[in-house]
Write an enzyme that holds these catalytic residues in place. Structure first.
Site, PDB file in Angstrom:
ATOM      1  N   HIS A   1     -12.571  28.498  79.327  1.00 41.44           N
ATOM      2  CA  HIS A   1     -14.010  28.636  79.586  1.00 41.44           C
ATOM      3  C   HIS A   1     -14.810  28.390  78.317  1.00 41.44           C
ATOM      4  O   HIS A   1     -14.375  28.751  77.216  1.00 41.44           O
ATOM      5  CB  HIS A   1     -14.351  29.974  80.241  1.00 41.44           C
TER       6      HIS A   1
ATOM      7  N   ASP B   1      -6.358  31.979  78.394  1.00 46.36           N
ATOM      8  CA  ASP B   1      -7.438  32.958  78.401  1.00 46.36           C
ATOM      9  C   ASP B   1      -6.898  34.373  78.597  1.00 46.36           C
ATOM     10  O   ASP B   1      -7.174  34.999  79.617  1.00 46.36           O
ATOM     11  CB  ASP B   1      -8.439  32.608  79.507  1.00 46.36           C
TER      12      ASP B   1
ATOM     13  N   ASP C   1     -17.971  29.490  77.725  1.00 45.40           N
ATOM     14  CA  ASP C   1     -18.876  30.582  77.325  1.00 45.40           C
ATOM     15  C   ASP C   1     -18.117  31.696  76.634  1.00 45.40           C
ATOM     16  O   ASP C   1     -16.883  31.769  76.701  1.00 45.40           O
ATOM     17  CB  ASP C   1     -19.605  31.138  78.564  1.00 45.40           C
TER      18      ASP C   1
ATOM     19  N   GLU D   1     -17.723  32.001  82.789  1.00 47.01           N
ATOM     20  CA  GLU D   1     -16.536  32.767  83.186  1.00 47.01           C
ATOM     21  C   GLU D   1     -16.765  34.245  82.963  1.00 47.01           C
ATOM     22  O   GLU D   1     -16.290  35.086  83.725  1.00 47.01           O
ATOM     23  CB  GLU D   1     -15.323  32.288  82.373  1.00 47.01           C
TER      24      GLU D   1
ATOM     25  N   HIS E   1     -14.472  40.733  73.157  1.00 46.68           N
ATOM     26  CA  HIS E   1     -15.678  41.352  73.693  1.00 46.68           C
ATOM     27  C   HIS E   1     -16.205  42.432  72.744  1.00 46.68           C
ATOM     28  O   HIS E   1     -16.920  43.328  73.169  1.00 46.68           O
ATOM     29  CB  HIS E   1     -15.457  41.925  75.109  1.00 46.68           C
TER      30      HIS E   1
ATOM     31  N   ASP F   1     -12.145  34.032  72.201  1.00 46.41           N
ATOM     32  CA  ASP F   1     -12.124  34.077  73.667  1.00 46.41           C
ATOM     33  C   ASP F   1     -13.332  33.262  74.131  1.00 46.41           C
ATOM     34  O   ASP F   1     -14.433  33.780  74.173  1.00 46.41           O
ATOM     35  CB  ASP F   1     -12.206  35.529  74.137  1.00 46.41           C
TER      36      ASP F   1
HETATM   37 ZN   LIG Z   1     -11.918  34.736  78.275  1.00 49.89          ZN
END
Ligand SMILES: [Zn+2]
Length: 374
Positions: free
Chosen positions: A76, A163, A78, A139, A344, A106
């Site tokens: 992905h 991912d 994003d 995503e 994240h 990520d």
């Molecule tokens: Zn991811």
């Protein structure tokens, strides 16, 4: 065989490109150029229009130069917020951000590894099967981009989504199904000072419902969480409306049904007890998947990991990825761990060796049927 310097440079360049969910235009443009330079034909779909974004999913195809089934690689474009103005740097053995944003490993690590594997294959003239690449948008918004993607355009029946956290060599065989719950509690407004007994507090109702739910880690396969609870109003009015958003996930469909039933039941019983009512919308978000060790992409990924000398480990995950969408449409796609950590968060990082290992893994998957002098 991979060129670490080229890989690291490209990784940092791509991390520095702004690409928050639905704002992937600069990333999509850059990747279109890079894939075209590698000989791919690149198409962009209309997912951006459908989801209010400024870019669509990229589908790139390259004809094979050798035998073998078509392979799909998917990542992905994003990354989560805060993901703009990323300043990637090397700190010892690690790529890190400056601490004010995520790093974007990520899923840039996956993208950079795929590009490096392809670059080596092209510059060395190594025989490879037909290749399809999907770089998706949004995503991180519950797979919004992939859900818009027409998987009928994919001919591959052997795919890899790069991912997942965890060391290179880990292969994700199972991922959960996710359901979202949107609820609105309706009570009755009244003056909070003169006549509170005439009111029914929607906030109290929601609070009672939540305390009756089993939440967070339910068991080894099942999770549930309240994402938000909201009601707006002055303190002198008993609130007649309260909204609640929640989710539940499980690797086991029966357990997911039971969990969702428990949560909706708790809301219904609280509403009834307080004399109000609740509207509940249960929205299937994405399907789960379960692959065996015999599935084509699993075998190919495991063989490749063994060839580059990293331990193979099969695992399940609690998170969804674009692979959930492909598998839900009958395209066997396995998720590969990319080596990144603390995703994240603004402490997100990936080691230089893991990124190099990921690119070597991609290369070994690409040239699986060919003798390679490593
Ligand atoms: Zn991811």
């Amino acid at each position: 065989m991979i060129n670490r310097e080229r890989l690291y440079k490209r990784f940092m360049v791509l991390c520095a490109i702004d690409a928050e969910p639905t704002r992937e235009r600069p990333m999509a443009d850059r990747l279109t150029v890079l894939l075209t330079e590698l000989g791919f034909t690149v198409e962009e779909d209309a997912a951006g229009d459908a989801i209010g974004g400024n870019a669509g999913n990229l589908l790139a195809r390259l004809a094979g130069t050798g035998p073998g089934e078509t392979l799909l690689f998917s990542c992905h474009m994003d990354r989560v917020v805060p993901g703009r103005g990323v300043k990637p740097r090397v700190d010892g053995d690690w790529f890190v951000s400056d601490g004010t944003t995520v790093l974007g490993a990520d899923d840039v690590s996956g993208i950079a590894a795929v590009l490096e594997g392809l670059t080596v294959v092209r510059e060395r003239g190594l025989a490879h099967p037909p290749i399809e690449i999907v770089f998706s948008v949004a995503e991180e918004l519950a797979l919004l981009g992939a859900r818009q993607f027409d998987t009928g355009r994919i001919s591959s029946r052997c795919g890899f989504v790069l991912d997942a956290g965890g060391p290179v060599g880990e292969i994700v065989l199972r991922a959960p199904e996710q359901v979202k719950l949107n609820a609105v509690f309706h009570g009755r407004s009244a003056h909070a000072g003169f006549a509170p007994e005439q009111g029914i507090s929607a906030i109290q109702m929601a609070a009672a419902a939540i305390t009756r739910m089993q939440l967070l880690r339910i068991d080894g396969e099942t999770t549930a969480n309240i994402g938000s609870i909201s009601a707006a109003g002055p303190t002198n009015i008993v609130a007649d409306r309260c909204e609640l958003q929640a989710e539940a996930r499980s690797l086991d469909p029966a357990k997911l049904d039971a969990q969702v039933g428990g949560m909706t039941g708790a809301m219904a019983s609280a509403a009834e007890e307080f004399g109000g009512r609740v509207e509940i919308e249960v929205v299937p978000c994405y399907p789960g998947y379960r692959l065996t060790e015999e599935a084509a992409p699993v075998r190919r990924a495991a063989r490749a990991a063994q060839r580059i000398g990293v331990p193979v480990r099969f695992k399940s995950t609690g998170g969804g990825s674009d692979a959930n969408i492909y598998n839900g449409k009958g395209i066997p796609v396995v998720v590969l761990s990319c080596g990144y950590e603390k995703v994240h968060t603004t402490e997100e990082r990936i080691s230089l060796d893991q990124l190099a290992g990921l690119a070597e893994w991609v290369l070994a998957i690409l040239v699986d049927d060919v003798a390679v002098d490593v």
